[in-house]
Design a protein around this motif. Structure first.
Motif, PDB file in Angstrom:
ATOM      1  N   LEU A  41      47.400  29.458  10.948  1.00  0.00           N
ATOM      2  CA  LEU A  41      48.464  29.242  11.859  1.00  0.00           C
ATOM      3  C   LEU A  41      48.929  30.703  12.211  1.00  0.00           C
ATOM      4  O   LEU A  41      49.406  31.798  11.567  1.00  0.00           O
ATOM      5  CB  LEU A  41      49.590  28.805  11.052  1.00  0.00           C
ATOM      6  CG  LEU A  41      50.995  28.535  11.708  1.00  0.00           C
ATOM      7  CD1 LEU A  41      50.927  27.605  13.035  1.00  0.00           C
ATOM      8  CD2 LEU A  41      51.997  28.147  10.734  1.00  0.00           C
ATOM      9  N   PHE A  75      51.646  21.338   9.641  1.00  0.00           N
ATOM     10  CA  PHE A  75      50.847  22.389   8.816  1.00  0.00           C
ATOM     11  C   PHE A  75      50.724  22.252   7.222  1.00  0.00           C
ATOM     12  O   PHE A  75      50.808  23.147   6.462  1.00  0.00           O
ATOM     13  CB  PHE A  75      51.787  23.480   8.973  1.00  0.00           C
ATOM     14  CG  PHE A  75      52.278  23.668  10.476  1.00  0.00           C
ATOM     15  CD1 PHE A  75      51.370  23.983  11.353  1.00  0.00           C
ATOM     16  CD2 PHE A  75      53.721  24.035  10.941  1.00  0.00           C
ATOM     17  CE1 PHE A  75      51.645  24.062  12.822  1.00  0.00           C
ATOM     18  CE2 PHE A  75      53.790  24.371  12.008  1.00  0.00           C
ATOM     19  CZ  PHE A  75      52.847  24.329  13.015  1.00  0.00           C
ATOM     20  N   ILE A  78      47.416  24.415   6.001  1.00  0.00           N
ATOM     21  CA  ILE A  78      47.371  25.883   6.103  1.00  0.00           C
ATOM     22  C   ILE A  78      47.162  26.800   4.911  1.00  0.00           C
ATOM     23  O   ILE A  78      47.888  26.868   4.140  1.00  0.00           O
ATOM     24  CB  ILE A  78      48.652  26.358   7.067  1.00  0.00           C
ATOM     25  CG1 ILE A  78      49.122  25.548   8.184  1.00  0.00           C
ATOM     26  CG2 ILE A  78      48.777  27.879   6.988  1.00  0.00           C
ATOM     27  CD1 ILE A  78      47.786  25.826   9.273  1.00  0.00           C
TER      28      ILE A  78
END
Length: 170
Positions: A41, A75, A78
């Motif tokens: 990210l 996310f 991640i």
């Protein structure tokens, strides 16, 4: 009143790229060591504060918790966060987004970071007045044909964990 320092979360590996004189932070990379495989990210904020490999600041610590502890959508997978900024000048008070505040390596490092990321999060907040720099970042994103772009409702230093991530459009 003493300044509050924030710690990085445990089990993270932190690295950073600074200018030789330490006045500019070009990139802060945070890897979750407990995650064997995952996505990257790229987070783009306005300008760096005091966060480095030893300490976090309020915004960085909030983002670490948001991504690595709360695992908010989208996310959840991640492994690595790469934090870059519109301006690389490290400054906490009375920031002025001049050309000098960008830093000589900043655009190259922003582009590299976007290129290597699976997701991009625009986290400079709604009150960011630097339209010219925002346009430059938008151009980088368009040139690289980024598809997984998100934004935050507020600047991370003022964030809340619920409904913080929103879709992003140019």
């Amino acid at each position: 009143m003493p300044k509050i320092n924030f710690n990085h979360l445990s089990n993270l590996e932190i690295s950073a790229i600074f200018s030789e004189d330490k006045k500019y932070r070009y990139r802060l990379t945070i890897v979750n060591k407990s995650c064997i495989k995952g996505d990257t990210l790229c987070i783009i904020m306005q300008n760096p504060s005091i966060a480095n490999i030893e300490i976090a600041d309020k915004s960085v610590q909030f983002l670490e918790k948001l991504v690595f502890e709360k695992k908010v959508r989208p996310f959840k997978k991640i492994q690595k966060m790469v934090i870059v900024n519109q301006f690389a000048l490290v400054q906490t008070k009375d920031f002025s987004g001049t050309k000098k505040a960008i830093g000589v390596q900043n655009d190259i490092i922003i582009q590299e970071s976007i290129e290597k990321a699976d997701y991009v999060l625009i986290a400079w907040g709604k009150t960011n007045p630097y339209d010219e720099r925002q346009e430059a970042i938008h151009n980088f994103l368009e040139d690289m044909d980024c598809k997984n772009i998100f934004a935050t409702k507020k600047h991370p230093s003022r964030g809340t964990y619920q409904d913080f991530i929103i879709s992003y459009s140019f």
